[in-house]
Scaffold this motif. Structure first.
Motif, PDB file in Angstrom:
ATOM      1  N   HIS A  40       4.750   4.114   2.371  1.00  0.00           N
ATOM      2  CA  HIS A  40       4.202   2.806   2.028  1.00  0.00           C
ATOM      3  C   HIS A  40       4.082   1.911   3.249  1.00  0.00           C
ATOM      4  CE1 HIS A  40       8.561   2.176   1.798  1.00  0.00           C
ATOM      5  NE2 HIS A  40       8.334   0.892   1.989  1.00  0.00           N
ATOM      6  N   GLN A  41       3.373   0.801   3.040  1.00  0.00           N
ATOM      7  CA  GLN A  41       3.212  -0.242   4.041  1.00  0.00           C
ATOM      8  C   GLN A  41       3.410  -1.568   3.323  1.00  0.00           C
ATOM      9  OE1 GLN A  41      -0.796  -0.799   5.609  1.00  0.00           O
ATOM     10  NE2 GLN A  41       0.012  -1.601   7.532  1.00  0.00           N
TER      11      GLN A  41
ATOM     12  N   ILE B  91      -2.857   0.350  -3.967  1.00  0.00           N
ATOM     13  CA  ILE B  91      -2.581  -1.008  -3.503  1.00  0.00           C
ATOM     14  C   ILE B  91      -2.193  -1.883  -4.687  1.00  0.00           C
ATOM     15  CG2 ILE B  91      -5.010  -1.659  -3.660  1.00  0.00           C
ATOM     16  CD1 ILE B  91      -4.555  -3.487  -1.216  1.00  0.00           C
ATOM     17  N   ALA B  92      -1.252  -2.787  -4.460  1.00  0.00           N
ATOM     18  CA  ALA B  92      -0.868  -3.771  -5.475  1.00  0.00           C
ATOM     19  C   ALA B  92      -0.378  -5.016  -4.757  1.00  0.00           C
ATOM     20  CB  ALA B  92       0.227  -3.222  -6.383  1.00  0.00           C
TER      21      ALA B  92
ATOM     22  N   ARG C  25       0.883  -1.167   0.000  1.00  0.00           N
ATOM     23  CA  ARG C  25       0.000   0.000   0.000  1.00  0.00           C
ATOM     24  C   ARG C  25       0.917   1.211   0.000  1.00  0.00           C
ATOM     25  NH1 ARG C  25      -5.331  -0.567   1.056  1.00  0.00           N
ATOM     26  NH2 ARG C  25      -6.042  -2.606   1.721  1.00  0.00           N
ATOM     27  N   TRP C  26       0.571   2.238  -0.783  1.00  0.00           N
ATOM     28  CA  TRP C  26       1.412   3.426  -0.841  1.00  0.00           C
ATOM     29  C   TRP C  26       0.594   4.655  -1.180  1.00  0.00           C
ATOM     30  CZ3 TRP C  26       0.899   0.051  -4.809  1.00  0.00           C
ATOM     31  CH2 TRP C  26       0.685   0.578  -6.091  1.00  0.00           C
TER      32      TRP C  26
ATOM     33  N   VAL D  92      -0.115   9.137   9.421  1.00  0.00           N
ATOM     34  CA  VAL D  92      -0.896   8.404   8.430  1.00  0.00           C
ATOM     35  C   VAL D  92      -1.342   7.103   9.084  1.00  0.00           C
ATOM     36  CG1 VAL D  92      -0.902   7.250   6.187  1.00  0.00           C
ATOM     37  CG2 VAL D  92       0.351   9.397   6.479  1.00  0.00           C
ATOM     38  N   GLU D  93      -2.643   6.909   9.144  1.00  0.00           N
ATOM     39  CA  GLU D  93      -3.206   5.709   9.753  1.00  0.00           C
ATOM     40  C   GLU D  93      -3.079   4.549   8.769  1.00  0.00           C
ATOM     41  OE1 GLU D  93      -4.761   3.734  12.922  1.00  0.00           O
ATOM     42  OE2 GLU D  93      -4.225   5.849  12.855  1.00  0.00           O
ATOM     43  N   PRO D  94      -2.460   3.428   9.184  1.00  0.00           N
ATOM     44  CA  PRO D  94      -2.374   2.289   8.270  1.00  0.00           C
ATOM     45  C   PRO D  94      -3.762   1.775   7.923  1.00  0.00           C
ATOM     46  CG  PRO D  94      -1.156   1.867  10.320  1.00  0.00           C
ATOM     47  CD  PRO D  94      -1.850   3.176  10.469  1.00  0.00           C
ATOM     48  N   VAL D  95      -3.988   1.491   6.653  1.00  0.00           N
ATOM     49  CA  VAL D  95      -5.268   0.949   6.221  1.00  0.00           C
ATOM     50  C   VAL D  95      -5.422  -0.455   6.809  1.00  0.00           C
ATOM     51  CG1 VAL D  95      -6.651   0.274   4.224  1.00  0.00           C
ATOM     52  CG2 VAL D  95      -5.211   2.317   4.119  1.00  0.00           C
ATOM     53  N   GLU D  96      -4.332  -1.219   6.771  1.00  0.00           N
ATOM     54  CA  GLU D  96      -4.312  -2.545   7.391  1.00  0.00           C
ATOM     55  C   GLU D  96      -3.454  -2.426   8.636  1.00  0.00           C
ATOM     56  OE1 GLU D  96      -3.823  -5.970   4.834  1.00  0.00           O
ATOM     57  OE2 GLU D  96      -4.154  -4.688   3.092  1.00  0.00           O
TER      58      GLU D  96
END
Length: 178
Positions: free
Chosen positions: A129-130, A112-113, A104-105, A159-163
């Motif tokens: 990114h994450q 997402i990829a 994720r970036w 930045v709140e991580p999506v996951e």
């Protein structure tokens, strides 16, 4: 430009290097300072290790004298995730050997990829990114190459991580526990 049209910016009588097809005695100059083969079963596991992750150096300053590059392997446990971060000026390349990676970036991780075996991931400088092991059951095995021997990680707290990395953090010497 053909080989014969090659322009030198130094006089021919002061060569510091050997051109192909030139007869010049090089002695043992390249014997210990030339090409090195690092066998897959001879990687250096004398790196900082954390539970759930096994990291080994193949190419580093300490191992082969590399000045501008680091390469090694990393095995990440199932479902592990990093916090949100970037790597400063470093460029990173991740080659997926087995498993499933999710990246994720973006400023809010809006992109997402996913990547699987045989795929490459390129992470440019300064990209927030994450990194995620997308498989909850299988380890993610990768080859990692970065553009410097010095690890750089800048955690991005706003930045709140999506996951959310609430189950297992992807922690290693360059990805610290938030």
């Amino acid at each position: 430009m053909s080989h014969q049209d090659h322009v030198h910016d130094h006089p021919h009588d002061s060569h510091d290097h050997v051109h192909p097809n030139e007869e010049q005695d090089t002695g043992d100059r390249w014997k210990h300072n030339g090409v090195r083969v690092i066998k897959g079963d001879r990687l250096d596991s004398n790196t900082v290790q954390t539970p759930g992750m096994f990291r080994q150096a193949a190419i580093s300053h300490a191992r082969v004298g590399a000045q501008k590059i680091w390469a090694g392997t990393v095995t990440i446990q199932p479902d592990a995730k990093t916090g949100v971060h970037h790597h400063g000026e470093l460029e990173s390349v991740i080659y997926i050997v087995s498993g499933r990676a999710r990246m994720r970036w973006g400023d809010r991780l809006e992109y997402i990829a996913e990547a699987g075996p045989g795929d490459f991931i390129f992470v440019p400088p300064y990209v927030p990114h994450q990194e995620i092991n997308a498989d909850p059951d299988e380890p993610l095995q990768c080859v990692l190459v970065r553009s410097d021997n010095e690890a750089v990680v800048v955690n991005i707290a706003d930045v709140e991580p999506v996951e959310k990395p609430d189950a297992v953090y992807w922690v290693d010497p360059i990805h610290k526990h938030p």
